[in-house]
Design a protein around this motif. Structure first.
Motif, short mmCIF file in Angstrom:
data_model
loop_
_atom_site.label_atom_id
_atom_site.label_comp_id
_atom_site.label_asym_id
_atom_site.label_seq_id
_atom_site.Cartn_x
_atom_site.Cartn_y
_atom_site.Cartn_z
N SER A 65 -12.54 2.67 -6.33
CA SER A 65 -11.26 2.59 -7.03
C SER A 65 -10.23 3.50 -6.41
O SER A 65 -9.11 3.62 -6.91
CB SER A 65 -11.44 2.97 -8.50
N ILE B 201 -8.88 2.59 -0.50
CA ILE B 201 -10.13 2.02 0.02
C ILE B 201 -9.92 0.58 0.49
O ILE B 201 -10.43 0.18 1.54
CB ILE B 201 -11.23 2.11 -1.06
N GLY B 202 -9.14 -0.18 -0.27
CA GLY B 202 -8.87 -1.56 0.12
C GLY B 202 -8.22 -1.60 1.49
O GLY B 202 -8.61 -2.38 2.37
N LEU B 203 -7.24 -0.72 1.69
CA LEU B 203 -6.54 -0.66 2.98
C LEU B 203 -7.53 -0.30 4.08
O LEU B 203 -7.56 -0.92 5.15
CB LEU B 203 -5.43 0.39 2.89
N LEU C 269 -10.74 -0.76 4.14
CA LEU C 269 -11.67 -1.86 4.40
C LEU C 269 -11.00 -2.94 5.26
O LEU C 269 -11.60 -3.46 6.19
CB LEU C 269 -12.17 -2.46 3.08
N ASP C 270 -9.74 -3.24 4.94
CA ASP C 270 -9.00 -4.21 5.76
C ASP C 270 -8.92 -3.73 7.21
O ASP C 270 -9.14 -4.50 8.15
CB ASP C 270 -7.58 -4.41 5.20
N ILE D 52 -17.79 -3.31 -8.11
CA ILE D 52 -17.77 -2.38 -9.24
C ILE D 52 -18.34 -3.04 -10.49
O ILE D 52 -19.11 -2.45 -11.24
CB ILE D 52 -16.32 -1.89 -9.50
N THR E 235 -13.89 -5.31 -3.77
CA THR E 235 -14.24 -4.03 -4.42
C THR E 235 -14.48 -4.20 -5.93
O THR E 235 -15.43 -3.67 -6.47
CB THR E 235 -13.16 -2.96 -4.18
N ARG F 4 -6.30 11.22 -4.20
CA ARG F 4 -5.10 10.45 -3.87
C ARG F 4 -4.63 10.80 -2.47
O ARG F 4 -4.68 11.95 -2.06
CB ARG F 4 -3.98 10.75 -4.85
N PHE G 138 0.81 -1.21 0.00
CA PHE G 138 0.00 0.00 0.00
C PHE G 138 0.85 1.27 0.00
O PHE G 138 0.41 2.31 -0.46
CB PHE G 138 -0.92 0.01 1.23
N VAL G 139 2.05 1.16 0.54
CA VAL G 139 2.91 2.34 0.65
C VAL G 139 3.98 2.28 -0.42
O VAL G 139 4.53 1.21 -0.69
CB VAL G 139 3.56 2.38 2.05
N GLU G 140 4.27 3.41 -1.04
CA GLU G 140 5.29 3.40 -2.09
C GLU G 140 6.67 3.59 -1.48
O GLU G 140 7.05 4.70 -1.14
CB GLU G 140 4.98 4.50 -3.11
N LEU H 267 1.65 9.16 -0.09
CA LEU H 267 2.38 7.97 0.38
C LEU H 267 1.67 6.66 0.03
O LEU H 267 2.29 5.61 -0.06
CB LEU H 267 2.62 8.00 1.90
N ILE H 268 0.36 6.70 -0.13
CA ILE H 268 -0.37 5.46 -0.40
C ILE H 268 -0.42 5.24 -1.92
O ILE H 268 -0.67 6.17 -2.68
CB ILE H 268 -1.81 5.54 0.14
N ALA H 269 -0.16 3.99 -2.33
CA ALA H 269 -0.16 3.67 -3.75
C ALA H 269 -1.53 3.94 -4.37
O ALA H 269 -2.56 3.78 -3.71
CB ALA H 269 0.23 2.21 -3.95
N GLU H 270 -1.52 4.32 -5.64
CA GLU H 270 -2.77 4.72 -6.29
C GLU H 270 -3.77 3.57 -6.36
O GLU H 270 -3.41 2.45 -6.69
CB GLU H 270 -2.46 5.22 -7.71
N GLY H 271 -5.01 3.86 -6.04
CA GLY H 271 -6.07 2.87 -6.17
C GLY H 271 -6.13 1.86 -5.05
O GLY H 271 -6.85 0.88 -5.13
N ARG H 272 -5.35 2.08 -3.99
CA ARG H 272 -5.32 1.07 -2.93
C ARG H 272 -5.81 1.57 -1.59
O ARG H 272 -5.79 0.85 -0.60
CB ARG H 272 -3.89 0.52 -2.78
N ILE I 60 -10.64 -12.99 5.13
CA ILE I 60 -9.99 -11.86 5.80
C ILE I 60 -10.30 -11.88 7.29
O ILE I 60 -9.42 -11.74 8.13
CB ILE I 60 -10.43 -10.51 5.18
N ILE J 85 -8.84 -8.27 -1.01
CA ILE J 85 -9.87 -7.26 -0.81
C ILE J 85 -10.21 -6.57 -2.14
O ILE J 85 -11.33 -6.14 -2.36
CB ILE J 85 -9.44 -6.23 0.27
N PHE J 86 -9.23 -6.50 -3.04
CA PHE J 86 -9.49 -5.89 -4.35
C PHE J 86 -10.14 -6.89 -5.31
O PHE J 86 -11.20 -6.64 -5.86
CB PHE J 86 -8.19 -5.37 -4.97
#
Lengths: 215, 280, 264, 236
Positions: C263, C17-19, C21-22, D121, D117, C7, A27-29, C10-15, A191, D112-113
């Motif tokens: 997304s 909401i997934g994070l 939700l987790d 979609i 999600t 956006r 998730f983090v770049e 620091l968080i990668a694009e498109g990820r 999960i 999760i993707f």
């Protein structure tokens, strides 16, 4: 040392750290974190490969027990253990030709195929016995099953092209929706289960408590 | 009286008759092929369009996530797809996800010897066979993030640094993943390659169609080829008849036999079982 | 794919909401498992079928075969164990012999001792500890097809009145279900993946479809963690349902907010 | 050129495979046991070889190249082996914890993707645009997903419209099962046909296949009639 290794908190911390090291970089770049997580993943892959020894232990022990007790058909177990060792020995003589290659195509290939191919027979006898219009559910199942089976026979597709949209309709709508529904609920279930283990709510998974493995 | 006897037979026959019949109706057309016509489904057309859009020099990761048993079902699709890649001049890397599958590349390339020679294919420069490199999710993830960190040798232990794979580093360097699967590492490939953006197609066994279709629909996979029937259709589209097409007669007979048994079973159910239950 | 709404640095694009939700699942599980919350779980119809099956065996004086799958500790296995526990209690109460095939994969090795403990406890609690027989939990190797062969052998020799097959069973499930039916046993199964469910729905007398098995397990077990899971899963299914309905309404009014949000 | 090796592979393969099929006769037999133990024995041997090779190539070779952190993998691997030791099994707990943690990390970060999600979609589509067939498809999928979903709620009581929706969902599920059953049958039939084909192509294998079928079938029937099956079949 033993106390440290038995410490339950420490295990949970180790698990959480391993989890985060793999989870976060997605998730983090951050290239540095990415590299670290890849390394941990490789290490885990190797550890997983080692656990095969555990399975071997139980398999061989059980075989030897049967041989020792001379249970009916014990010689089949002796044969099994012998073939297992033979295969490992064969691997040292090259793989493109020779005995390893022979076993691969004469034994493993056909038997692996039968293992799954045989299921066609069970599916057939199930359908022949159970596809009966007993109640509403069974009637729906029978109707769609019948249409799709008819369409799937390649000859029908060639001579009755009008059947194709109907059969595809069932597979691509109801079938797909069911697939999607299952996927969503299994995903959430998986999960939640993972989180439960990470939170230490599933001690049995770590093998804490009752954990004597015996055969 | 004889009618009710027939009904009873239809409702209560020994299931071994089903087994025996299926064995016979499948074996005979394989021993003596008839060559009945088939039709091509929209999914196969889409698959054909996707994999024949590859260009010369494209890097294709050709993954065999199957045991021998599954390979028998999808081999027509495997061979037909590989032929397309070779004819288009792609750089092909074969990777496998099951110990048994390490014996499959040999079978594939043996059948395509002519195509390899015609297109001047050379091992190392144009194609490489990796061994069992996808035992679990961790290894696939490592492949996607740092290819040479995860894999250093081909299946016979030769280093891969001087092959075309030297150009590959991460998931971004692949132009297509063509997966042939009974399950195994396919979901890992999806997680670590396709979801990040590597184009991916699957040719799956019939059992997996229902579970894989949602991914095609969401665009995670570019296309899907279904079971042996899809393979036969692909052979038809590429104009190279092979094992898939010759198997279609057996497919037709197998399906028709089952349909007949289902009809017979229902006649027996209404003619005998239901009356019995009513009589109790 | 729809474009993200915004956006987050620091968080990668498109990820994002997934994070989120987790993280939300994490918080919800923590919330529902902490303290002493009584969570309502609906009784699924399959449990009646199971009780009937054991009752039938008692009447006929024949054994019951009950397996919990051949996977390691997954949530399907836990559901299978909860159901096994229920079946064991019923069997102990009615004095019916219970046979539990175990093994089938390397991962399942660690489940076996737990299953043993469960069956033993059931007999102990029913006041008949001497009826517990460890040989009735045969270990059928760590190989899927050896397990299947052994399982089928047991069915053919002991001719049980009922077969209850829960947890993760894979392609061998059809084989076992057909054999069980052939010997005239009431066959109750549960399926964890879709093509297996469809096939087992035909092959068995009663099937617990997908999540019905974990729900039945949670209903039977006193374990708050299992009940909490079902609640959290319901919340997320509800969330999915709301997203779908809201998304359908908005999209058909020309607004793609939900897709963009998911997304992000 | 068909060599003697090709012949031997075809003969042994066809015979063992037919032995395995003999289980359809309804009784386990020594022939089946032979095929089964051959598969388990050689198959396990193969797994050992492949896993050892994986450990060698990914672990040891890289360690020798200077990637010393991978030594950790060997240490953890050794620790996990204590799992079966009656007294020191606690040694295995830490490596299991690490392996599990990493595994959960891997799966939780992506499913999760792919499983949530993106599936939502994909269900959200225009319901009033397109031709009649497209609309029929889209409406069916949307309604099926919604109704089926209500069937799978467990922590609330299903009453009123919710109960009706769940009932509809159940009917939709069974409609789906019919189609999926048929697809699955096609798949299994494909596996069987594909297997048989490996003994009909090239054509010189055909007599071997037919002979094996007849011989094994005859043997099983004879064994059954003479009681050999009961005497020599292993007790699991």
């Amino acid at each position: 040392m033993a106390e440290i290794l038995k410490n339950r908190e420490l295990q949970l911390i180790a698990m959480a750290l391993a989890f985060l090291l793999v989870f976060i970089p997605y998730f983090v770049e951050s290239p540095a974190l990415d590299a670290a997580s890849t390394k941990l993943i490789t290490i885990t892959a190797i550890v997983n490969a080692v656990t095969l020894i555990l399975a071997l232990n139980s398999q061989i022990r059980r075989g030897l027990n049967i041989i020792r007790m001379r249970r009916r058909g014990w010689y089949f177990k002796a044969y099994m253990i012998a073939t297992m060792i033979l295969m490992v020995v064969f691997a040292f003589f090259g793989r493109e030709t020779g005995p390893y290659h022979w076993v691969m195509y004469a034994v493993i290939n056909p038997l692996s195929s039968v293992n799954y191919g045989i299921l066609a027979f069970y599916m057939a006898s199930t359908a022949a016995r159970a596809f009966r219009a007993r109640n509403t559910q069974a009637m729906l199942l029978l109707a769609t099953g019948f249409i799709v089976l008819l369409y799937q026979a390649p000859l029908t597709g060639a001579y009755a092209p009008w059947l194709e949209p109907i059969a595809l309709y069932f597979g691509d709508t109801f079938g797909m929706a069911a697939g999607r529904m299952f996927l969503i609920s299994v995903t959430v279930g998986a999960i939640v289960f993972g989180v439960r283990v990470l939170l230490g709510k599933e001690p049995t998974v770590l093998g804490i408590g009752r954990e004597k493995v015996d055969e | 009286m004889s009618e009710s006897k027939l009904m009873k037979t239809l409702a209560t026959y020994d299931r071994r008759w089903v087994y025996l019949t299926l064995f016979i109706v499948v074996t005979i057309p394989l021993l003596r092929p008839i060559g009945m016509p088939i039709s091509v489904s929209p999914d196969t057309k889409q698959y054909y369009d996707v994999i024949s859009s590859v260009k010369e020099g494209d890097h294709v990761l050709f993954t065999l996530n199957t045991e021998f048993s599954g390979y028998n079902e999808i081999q027509s699709g495997v061979i037909a797809s590989m032929r397309i890649f070779i004819e288009h001049g792609c750089k092909i890397c074969v990777a496998v996800g099951h110990p048994e599958a390490t014996g499959i590349p040999e079978l594939i390339f043996n059948q395509l010897k002519k195509e390899l020679v015609e297109n001047g294919y050379e091992y190392g420069r144009d194609y490489v066979i990796l061994g069992y490199v996808m035992p679990n999710e961790a290894s696939v993830a490592a492949m996607a993030q740092n290819f040479h960190g995860a894999i250093t040798q081909d299946w016979l232990g030769r280093p891969i640094d001087d092959t075309f794979l030297a150009e590959i580093n991460t998931w971004e360097d692949w132009d297509l993943i063509a997966d042939f699967t009974t399950g195994l590492a396919t979901s890992y490939l999806m997680n670590h390659f396709a979801l990040r953006g590597t184009p991916m197609t699957v040719n799956c066994i019939g059992v997996m169609i229902a579970s894989q279709k949602p991914y095609v629909d969401t665009g995670v996979y570019k296309a899907i080829l279904q079971s042996m029937r899809g393979g036969a259709e692909l052979e038809y589209l590429t104009g190279h008849p092979g094992p898939g097409l010759t198997a279609m007669d057996a497919f037709t007979f197998g399906h028709y036999m089952l349909i007949l048994f289902i009809i017979a079973g229902n006649i027996g159910y209404y003619g005998y079982t239901k009356k019995q239950m009513g009589g109790e | 794919m729809a474009t993200p709404l915004f956006r987050v640095p620091l968080i990668a694009e498109g990820r994002f909401i997934g994070l989120m939700l987790d993280v939300l699942i994490f918080i919800l599980v923590l919330y529902y498992t902490s303290g002493d919350k009584k969570i309502y779980i609906r009784r699924v119809a399959g449990l009646d079928a199971i009780e009937e099956a054991v009752g039938r065996a008692a009447e006929m004086g024949k054994p019951v075969v009950c397996s919990y799958g051949l996977a390691g500790f997954t949530y399907w296995t836990l559901a299978g164990l909860a159901i096994l526990s229920h079946v064991a209690k019923l069997c102990a109460k009615m004095g019916t012999r219970l046979i539990v095939p175990t093994g089938g994969s390397t991962e399942s090795l660690i489940v076996r001792p737990v299953a043993e403990e469960i069956v033993k406890t059931a007999y102990l609690m029913a006041g008949v500890p001497d009826q517990y027989n460890p040989d009735d939990l045969p270990f059928l190797s760590g190989q899927q097809y050896a397990y299947t062969g052994g399982y089928i052998g047991i069915l053919q020799r002991t001719r049980p009145a009922s077969t209850i097959m829960t947890g993760s069973h894979w392609s061998e499930a059809m084989n076992i279900a057909e054999t069980s039916n052939a010997i005239g046993a009431i066959t109750i199964t549960s399926g964890s993946y879709i093509s297996n469910v469809a096939a087992l729905a035909c092959a068995s007398d009663y099937i617990l479809i997908g999540e019905e098995a974990p729900a039945a397990g949670a209903y039977l077990s006193e374990d708050p963690a299992q009940r909490a899971s079902i609640r959290v899963q319901d919340i997320f299914k509800g969330f999915a349902l709301v997203c779908i309905i809201l998304g359908l309404v908005l999209t058909n009014m020309g607004n793609n907010f939900v897709q963009h949000l998911l997304s992000t | 050129m068909v060599t003697i090796i090709d012949y031997s592979i075809a003969i042994v393969g066809a015979f063992l495979a037919m032995c395995m099929f003999s289980t359809l006769y309804g009784k386990s037999s020594p022939l089946y046991a032979l095929a089964e133990e051959s598969y388990i024995g050689f198959g396990t041997g193969l797994t050992i070889v492949i896993n050892a090779e994986y450990i060698w190539r990914t672990g040891i070779v890289n360690i020798m190249k200077g990637d010393y952190i991978l030594i950790l993998a060997l240490i953890l691997g050794a620790m996990i082996l204590f799992r079966i030791h009656p007294e020191y099994n606690y040694v295995a707990r830490i490596p299991i914890a690490i392996a599990l943690g990493a595994q959960f990390g891997l799966s939780l970060r992506t499913i999760i993707f792919s499983g949530f999600t993106q599936q939502i979609i994909a269900t959200i589509v225009p319901l009033f645009e397109g031709d009649a067939v497209t609309l029929l498809y889209r409406w069916t999928v949307a309604l099926s997903v919604i109704f089926m979903m209500t069937f799978f709620f467990y922590s609330i009581e299903l009453k009123g419209p919710l109960a009706a929706s769940a009932k509809l969902g159940e009917y939709f599920l069974y409609t789906a099962f019919g189609a999926i059953f048929a697809q699955t049958f096609m798949g299994r039939l494909g596996l069987f046909v594909g297997f048989m084909q490996s003994f009909t192509i090239p054509p010189w294998k055909k007599p071997i296949l037919v002979a094996s079928m007849i011989i094994v079938f005859a043997l099983v029937v004879i064994m059954d009639r003479t009681g050999i099956i009961e005497k020599y079949t292993p007790s699991e």
